[in-house]
Design a protein around this motif. Structure first.
Motif, PDB file in Angstrom:
ATOM      1  N   LEU A  88       0.838  -1.205   0.000  1.00 52.63           N
ATOM      2  CA  LEU A  88       0.000   0.000   0.000  1.00 52.63           C
ATOM      3  C   LEU A  88       0.873   1.256   0.000  1.00 52.63           C
ATOM      4  O   LEU A  88       0.593   2.220  -0.714  1.00 52.63           O
ATOM      5  CB  LEU A  88      -0.926  -0.008   1.221  1.00 52.63           C
ATOM      6  CG  LEU A  88      -1.808   1.235   1.405  1.00 52.63           C
ATOM      7  CD1 LEU A  88      -2.872   1.314   0.320  1.00 52.63           C
ATOM      8  CD2 LEU A  88      -2.476   1.248   2.778  1.00 52.63           C
ATOM      9  N   ARG A  89       1.930   1.240   0.818  1.00 49.10           N
ATOM     10  CA  ARG A  89       2.834   2.389   0.896  1.00 49.10           C
ATOM     11  C   ARG A  89       3.473   2.692  -0.463  1.00 49.10           C
ATOM     12  O   ARG A  89       3.564   3.845  -0.875  1.00 49.10           O
ATOM     13  CB  ARG A  89       3.932   2.149   1.940  1.00 49.10           C
ATOM     14  CG  ARG A  89       3.492   2.368   3.360  1.00 49.10           C
ATOM     15  CD  ARG A  89       3.006   3.778   3.594  1.00 49.10           C
ATOM     16  NE  ARG A  89       4.040   4.764   3.291  1.00 49.10           N
ATOM     17  CZ  ARG A  89       4.905   5.236   4.185  1.00 49.10           C
ATOM     18  NH1 ARG A  89       4.829   4.823   5.425  1.00 49.10           N
ATOM     19  NH2 ARG A  89       5.809   6.106   3.831  1.00 49.10           N
ATOM     20  N   LEU A  90       3.912   1.644  -1.159  1.00 51.70           N
ATOM     21  CA  LEU A  90       4.523   1.821  -2.479  1.00 51.70           C
ATOM     22  C   LEU A  90       3.519   2.460  -3.434  1.00 51.70           C
ATOM     23  O   LEU A  90       3.851   3.389  -4.173  1.00 51.70           O
ATOM     24  CB  LEU A  90       4.994   0.476  -3.043  1.00 51.70           C
ATOM     25  CG  LEU A  90       6.279  -0.097  -2.463  1.00 51.70           C
ATOM     26  CD1 LEU A  90       6.515  -1.508  -2.993  1.00 51.70           C
ATOM     27  CD2 LEU A  90       7.478   0.780  -2.818  1.00 51.70           C
ATOM     28  N   ALA A  91       2.273   1.993  -3.405  1.00 56.94           N
ATOM     29  CA  ALA A  91       1.242   2.523  -4.297  1.00 56.94           C
ATOM     30  C   ALA A  91       0.921   3.974  -3.938  1.00 56.94           C
ATOM     31  O   ALA A  91       0.794   4.829  -4.815  1.00 56.94           O
ATOM     32  CB  ALA A  91      -0.014   1.663  -4.219  1.00 56.94           C
ATOM     33  N   GLU A  92       0.830   4.279  -2.627  1.00 58.91           N
ATOM     34  CA  GLU A  92       0.511   5.637  -2.192  1.00 58.91           C
ATOM     35  C   GLU A  92       1.635   6.611  -2.508  1.00 58.91           C
ATOM     36  O   GLU A  92       1.401   7.788  -2.735  1.00 58.91           O
ATOM     37  CB  GLU A  92       0.239   5.654  -0.679  1.00 58.91           C
ATOM     38  CG  GLU A  92      -1.123   5.120  -0.304  1.00 58.91           C
ATOM     39  CD  GLU A  92      -1.398   5.229   1.189  1.00 58.91           C
ATOM     40  OE1 GLU A  92      -2.566   5.120   1.568  1.00 58.91           O
ATOM     41  OE2 GLU A  92      -0.438   5.418   1.965  1.00 58.91           O
ATOM     42  N   ASP A  93       2.879   6.127  -2.469  1.00 62.24           N
ATOM     43  CA  ASP A  93       4.023   6.990  -2.743  1.00 62.24           C
ATOM     44  C   ASP A  93       4.240   7.207  -4.240  1.00 62.24           C
ATOM     45  O   ASP A  93       5.289   7.702  -4.649  1.00 62.24           O
ATOM     46  CB  ASP A  93       5.294   6.413  -2.103  1.00 62.24           C
ATOM     47  CG  ASP A  93       5.260   6.522  -0.587  1.00 62.24           C
ATOM     48  OD1 ASP A  93       4.362   7.219  -0.082  1.00 62.24           O
ATOM     49  OD2 ASP A  93       6.111   5.905   0.090  1.00 62.24           O
ATOM     50  N   GLY A  94       3.273   6.813  -5.026  1.00 65.74           N
ATOM     51  CA  GLY A  94       3.341   7.087  -6.457  1.00 65.74           C
ATOM     52  C   GLY A  94       4.133   6.064  -7.246  1.00 65.74           C
ATOM     53  O   GLY A  94       4.619   6.376  -8.328  1.00 65.74           O
TER      54      GLY A  94
END
Lengths: 126, 165
Positions: A88-94
């Motif tokens: 999720l973090r990777l996806a949120e960080d663009g």
């Protein structure tokens, strides 16, 4: 007795995951964003559980080993929650592409390790 | 073997001061400094793994059936880690330094499992249920990612609601 085996395995597995994650992070280049620590424990834990299952130690000794090493150690060494959170973090960080790479890489390597572990454990058992 | 000491340069009494830049901490020293964190992770992990074992004892799954218990264990753990991590990292108050190692890394990490997930996929595949294996593989992944997203989003909503009051 069964509970103690699960607890004893987890008392080793969970800190092993934490220390492995930290050791892997220390060796990564500063710009590296992929969560290689969680990847490492999930693949290693799948290989170990595969070996244990393939070796199929019979009788009560086998059941105890399953609880200590399978449910306890491998269960606590590997994690789905941190894997999901880091994705999720990777996806949120663009970086949706890196998030997808993390998912595909973890699944492919984890399942390959499981299948290889079962085969190898079976071969060792004879 | 003779007892004559090996000839060599005299050992200086005062060692040259170490002027190297401090590198990443080596394991033994890091171990001592991080003993409370490692202990918190171990304790949390034992609690989490016991809760997972209890769930599997209460609702055991047949070898050729969809492993609903581990499915819900993983999905629930993902929902909680999404909410928990947002609350401790984006909330106004600084949490106790051992809270995240204990609950996030320990309890939730020990509760959820990737190895049992991979083993159940293998088991379903080997027992002649390749479609069920694939469904379990994709279903857990989709539900876990949706759960972590929902958990994080609802925690952010709650934090925003508290701030605007």
């Amino acid at each position: 007795m069964n509970w103690l085996l699960v607890i004893a395995g987890a008392l080793v597995g969970a800190p092993l995951r934490y220390l492995t994650d930290r050791a892997v992070r220390l060796r990564l280049r500063p710009g590296s964003v992929l969560p290689w620590g969680t990847f490492t424990v999930n693949v290693a834990g799948s290989l170990a559980l595969g070996l244990l299952t393939g070796a199929a130690v019979a009788g009560p000794a086998g059941e105890r080993l399953d609880l200590l090493l399978g449910t306890g150690l491998c269960g606590a060494l590997t994690t789905y929650s941190t894997f999901s959170w880091e994705t999720l973090r990777l996806a949120e960080d663009g970086s949706p592409l890196l998030a997808a790479c993390n998912v595909l890489g973890t699944l492919l390597a984890g399942l390959a390790a499981m299948y290889a572990g079962v085969a190898l454990g079976g071969a060792l058992q004879g | 073997m003779s007892d004559t000491p090996a000839p060599g340069p005299a050992v200086p009494q005062d060692p040259v001061p170490d002027t190297r830049a401090p590198g990443p901490p080596r394991f033994p020293r890091a171990w001592r400094a991080d003993a409370p964190v490692v202990a918190a992770v171990a304790l949390g992990g034992a609690l989490g793994a016991s809760a997972r074992y209890a769930a599997v004892l209460l609702r055991p799954a047949a070898a050729d059936a969809f492993p609903w218990t581990v499915f819900w264990v993983n999905v629930a753990g993902c929902a909680v880690i999404g909410a928990f991590t947002v609350l401790v990292t984006e909330g106004a108050r600084t949490p106790h330094p051992l809270l995240r190692p204990f609950f996030g890394t320990g309890v939730l990490g020990g509760f959820t499992t990737f190895s049992a997930y991979a083993l159940d996929i293998h088991r379903l595949h080997e027992s002649g249920e390749p479609l069920l294996a694939l469904l379990y593989l994709a279903g857990t992944l989709a539900a876990a990612l949706a759960a972590v997203l929902l958990g994080a989003a609802s925690a952010r909503l709650a934090l925003r609601g508290r701030r605007s009051r």
